[in-house]
Structure formats: C-alpha cells, structure tokens
Design a protein around this motif. Sequence first.
Motif, PDB file in Angstrom:
ATOM      1  N   ILE A  23       9.481  42.001  62.338  1.00 49.30           N
ATOM      2  CA  ILE A  23       8.262  42.810  62.366  1.00 49.30           C
ATOM      3  C   ILE A  23       7.107  41.985  61.813  1.00 49.30           C
ATOM      4  CG2 ILE A  23       7.229  45.001  61.756  1.00 49.30           C
ATOM      5  CD1 ILE A  23       9.826  45.124  63.439  1.00 49.30           C
ATOM      6  N   SER A  24       6.156  41.690  62.675  1.00 50.92           N
ATOM      7  CA  SER A  24       5.000  40.877  62.293  1.00 50.92           C
ATOM      8  C   SER A  24       3.764  41.456  62.951  1.00 50.92           C
ATOM      9  CB  SER A  24       5.202  39.432  62.756  1.00 50.92           C
ATOM     10  OG  SER A  24       5.201  39.370  64.181  1.00 50.92           O
ATOM     11  N   VAL A  25       2.634  40.807  62.740  1.00 47.24           N
ATOM     12  CA  VAL A  25       1.395  41.265  63.365  1.00 47.24           C
ATOM     13  C   VAL A  25       1.512  41.226  64.884  1.00 47.24           C
ATOM     14  CG1 VAL A  25       0.343  38.969  63.323  1.00 47.24           C
ATOM     15  CG2 VAL A  25      -1.120  41.009  63.394  1.00 47.24           C
ATOM     16  N   PHE A  26       2.275  40.258  65.407  1.00 42.92           N
ATOM     17  CA  PHE A  26       2.463  40.171  66.861  1.00 42.92           C
ATOM     18  C   PHE A  26       3.246  41.376  67.371  1.00 42.92           C
ATOM     19  CE2 PHE A  26       1.890  35.737  65.541  1.00 42.92           C
ATOM     20  CZ  PHE A  26       0.851  35.393  66.383  1.00 42.92           C
ATOM     21  N   PHE A  27       4.218  41.821  66.571  1.00 42.53           N
ATOM     22  CA  PHE A  27       4.996  42.995  66.956  1.00 42.53           C
ATOM     23  C   PHE A  27       4.075  44.182  67.154  1.00 42.53           C
ATOM     24  CE2 PHE A  27       7.104  46.970  65.982  1.00 42.53           C
ATOM     25  CZ  PHE A  27       8.317  46.883  66.646  1.00 42.53           C
ATOM     26  N   TRP A  28       3.165  44.410  66.214  1.00 41.02           N
ATOM     27  CA  TRP A  28       2.308  45.595  66.284  1.00 41.02           C
ATOM     28  C   TRP A  28       1.260  45.481  67.381  1.00 41.02           C
ATOM     29  CZ3 TRP A  28       4.657  49.419  64.553  1.00 41.02           C
ATOM     30  CH2 TRP A  28       5.433  49.359  63.397  1.00 41.02           C
ATOM     31  N   ILE A  29       0.766  44.288  67.615  1.00 40.26           N
ATOM     32  CA  ILE A  29      -0.207  44.118  68.700  1.00 40.26           C
ATOM     33  C   ILE A  29       0.444  44.421  70.048  1.00 40.26           C
ATOM     34  CG2 ILE A  29      -1.628  42.446  69.964  1.00 40.26           C
ATOM     35  CD1 ILE A  29      -2.134  41.028  67.297  1.00 40.26           C
ATOM     36  N   ILE A  30       1.640  43.857  70.262  1.00 39.45           N
ATOM     37  CA  ILE A  30       2.335  44.100  71.527  1.00 39.45           C
ATOM     38  C   ILE A  30       2.731  45.566  71.640  1.00 39.45           C
ATOM     39  CG2 ILE A  30       4.305  43.467  72.975  1.00 39.45           C
ATOM     40  CD1 ILE A  30       4.360  40.756  71.549  1.00 39.45           C
ATOM     41  N   LYS A  31       3.138  46.168  70.532  1.00 34.37           N
ATOM     42  CA  LYS A  31       3.515  47.587  70.554  1.00 34.37           C
ATOM     43  C   LYS A  31       2.330  48.465  70.957  1.00 34.37           C
ATOM     44  CE  LYS A  31       5.498  51.590  69.630  1.00 34.37           C
ATOM     45  NZ  LYS A  31       4.334  52.485  69.738  1.00 34.37           N
ATOM     46  N   TRP A  83      10.786  43.703  75.196  1.00 34.60           N
ATOM     47  CA  TRP A  83       9.466  44.291  75.407  1.00 34.60           C
ATOM     48  C   TRP A  83       9.337  44.919  76.788  1.00 34.60           C
ATOM     49  CZ3 TRP A  83       6.860  45.831  71.578  1.00 34.60           C
ATOM     50  CH2 TRP A  83       6.913  45.159  70.366  1.00 34.60           C
ATOM     51  N   LEU A  84      10.089  44.437  77.765  1.00 35.53           N
ATOM     52  CA  LEU A  84      10.123  45.113  79.064  1.00 35.53           C
ATOM     53  C   LEU A  84      10.705  46.518  78.883  1.00 35.53           C
ATOM     54  CD1 LEU A  84       9.845  45.233  82.130  1.00 35.53           C
ATOM     55  CD2 LEU A  84      12.080  44.096  82.306  1.00 35.53           C
ATOM     56  N   ALA A 236      -0.916  42.015  81.535  1.00 36.34           N
ATOM     57  CA  ALA A 236      -1.132  40.564  81.431  1.00 36.34           C
ATOM     58  C   ALA A 236      -1.165  40.131  79.968  1.00 36.34           C
ATOM     59  CB  ALA A 236      -2.436  40.182  82.127  1.00 36.34           C
ATOM     60  N   ALA A 237      -1.814  40.944  79.129  1.00 37.56           N
ATOM     61  CA  ALA A 237      -1.866  40.638  77.699  1.00 37.56           C
ATOM     62  C   ALA A 237      -0.479  40.697  77.069  1.00 37.56           C
ATOM     63  CB  ALA A 237      -2.810  41.607  76.993  1.00 37.56           C
ATOM     64  N   VAL A 238       0.319  41.698  77.477  1.00 37.45           N
ATOM     65  CA  VAL A 238       1.685  41.814  76.958  1.00 37.45           C
ATOM     66  C   VAL A 238       2.505  40.595  77.351  1.00 37.45           C
ATOM     67  CG1 VAL A 238       3.854  43.088  77.153  1.00 37.45           C
ATOM     68  CG2 VAL A 238       1.708  44.333  76.885  1.00 37.45           C
ATOM     69  N   VAL A 239       2.420  40.213  78.624  1.00 39.17           N
ATOM     70  CA  VAL A 239       3.181  39.051  79.099  1.00 39.17           C
ATOM     71  C   VAL A 239       2.778  37.791  78.345  1.00 39.17           C
ATOM     72  CG1 VAL A 239       3.557  37.506  81.070  1.00 39.17           C
ATOM     73  CG2 VAL A 239       3.622  39.985  81.398  1.00 39.17           C
ATOM     74  N   ALA A 240       1.473  37.581  78.151  1.00 43.30           N
ATOM     75  CA  ALA A 240       0.991  36.391  77.454  1.00 43.30           C
ATOM     76  C   ALA A 240       1.506  36.341  76.015  1.00 43.30           C
ATOM     77  CB  ALA A 240      -0.538  36.367  77.474  1.00 43.30           C
TER      78      ALA A 240
END
Length: 262
Positions: A23-31, A83-84, A236-240
């Motif tokens: 769980i990191s900042v990337f986790f929450w952004i993608i979530k 994430w898919l 696109a943002a999620v994939v990146a």
Amino acid sequence: MSSTRQDDVQRPFRRYLSKTPEISVFFWIIKILASAAGDPVADLLGTTAGLGLAITTMLLATATTVVILIQFSAARYVAGLYWLTVVLISVMGSLVVDNLTDILEVPLGVTVIAAAVLLAGTFVVWFAAEKTLSIHTIDTGRRETFYWVAVALTFVLGTAAERLAVPSVSAVAGLVALLVAGLASRVRGVPALIPFWLAYLVTQPLGVAVSNLLSEPRDAGGLQIGVAGISAGILAAVVALVRYVSATHRDDPSLDNTRRPW
C-alpha cells in the motif's frame, strides 16, 4: 507439528506470496482512477455503444468472472492482473447499482444499507475464519475470497452512496475522509485495517464524483467531456501507472513493516 501450526509459523515468510500489492501512494492513485472508471465505462458500453444495461451487465459479469478466476490461479501478485480485476469490479459495481435502481427499483438508501450490512458481515465471517483481517497475507484461496468479496461490496456501497449526494460534495467529503484515514493509519494503537478499509471505501465515491464532474455540462461546473474521452483518459492513466509500478516493483509485497503505515 500440525499443518495449522506450521502454516502459522511460516505465514510471516509467505508475505512474498501475498496476492495484494504494497500500500503506497501509487496504490491510492490507481484505486481512485479505477473507481472513476466505473460509471463512464458502463455508460460507454450500455448507452453510447447501444448495448443496453442487460447485455452490458452480462458481458462484464462474464469478463469479470474469467479475470477473477485467472487472478485466483496466479501463484503471486501480478500488478496488471490485480488492477484489471479492480477495474472490472469497479464497472460491475456501477452496473449492479444501475440494475438495482433501474430494473428492480430498489431505492439507493436501501442499497447503501444492504451493502454496508453485507460488508460488515463479510469482515465478521473473515475474522472468525482466519483470526485476522490482514491485507498483507492474502496468500490462501479462502483469504483471497474474503478480500475480493469485501472489495466488491465497497464498490457497490461507495457508488450507491455517491449517487445520493451532490458530486462536488462527494468529492470533497471523500478527499477529507481519505486524508483522515491516512492520518489515522499513523496513530499508534489504531488497528491498520480500520483506516485502510475506510480509505478503500471513500475512494470509491471520490472517484465516481470526479468522473461525474468531468462529464457534467459546463454551465453546471463540469468539463462536459464525453464518456468515451473520460473512459479512454482514465484507462490510459491506469495502464501507464500499472506499467510503472510493474517495472519498478514499487508495489511488490514486502516484509518490511517499518515502512508500512496501513
């Protein structure tokens, strides 16, 4: 040594086999992005593409089931697959609420209460069966089942709750709640699972509110972007971001509890 005792002894070392990301900042952004994708993707398929609610629901339910089965069969955490699964469950959460509201005419308030009760019940049964609600040791099929059921219910609950409120209010309330959960996770004595699931829940109405504001007419304060543009941009943002964390291993499961606030 009994198999149960041996499993308990080995479990700390099996965190490397956990099927959930660090769980990191990337986790929450993608979530948040995954949450924002639910409504526009469902609208894109059901309305813009003309498939209708029933066909869209059947297609997405089939795709989600297939991906979840693949997720369960994976031996370890795979960022793209994880994430898919989340994105598909996000879209399904929107479709479930649509079906309950439009087809079965279930009031949103009833959906919120029912989803909240089911979510609470899931946590009770999960703890009774596993004696823990840790999100860092999702390393058995049963624990993974509880985890994904809880995830799915947060999407349904969050979507229904957001539709009861004004989008701008939901966005602000969700952001505030997320910040509160983040601060609570750093308070000694507060069980980590409480702020995590609170944050996981509030990021759903936050994401939905963001996508709604993007699609709102300009005279209503929105950007009036079509569902196709919103869907494409968010996905696109999620994939990146998923490609980034996969390449850098920033969200691989870790044994280092000192850098884990959740």
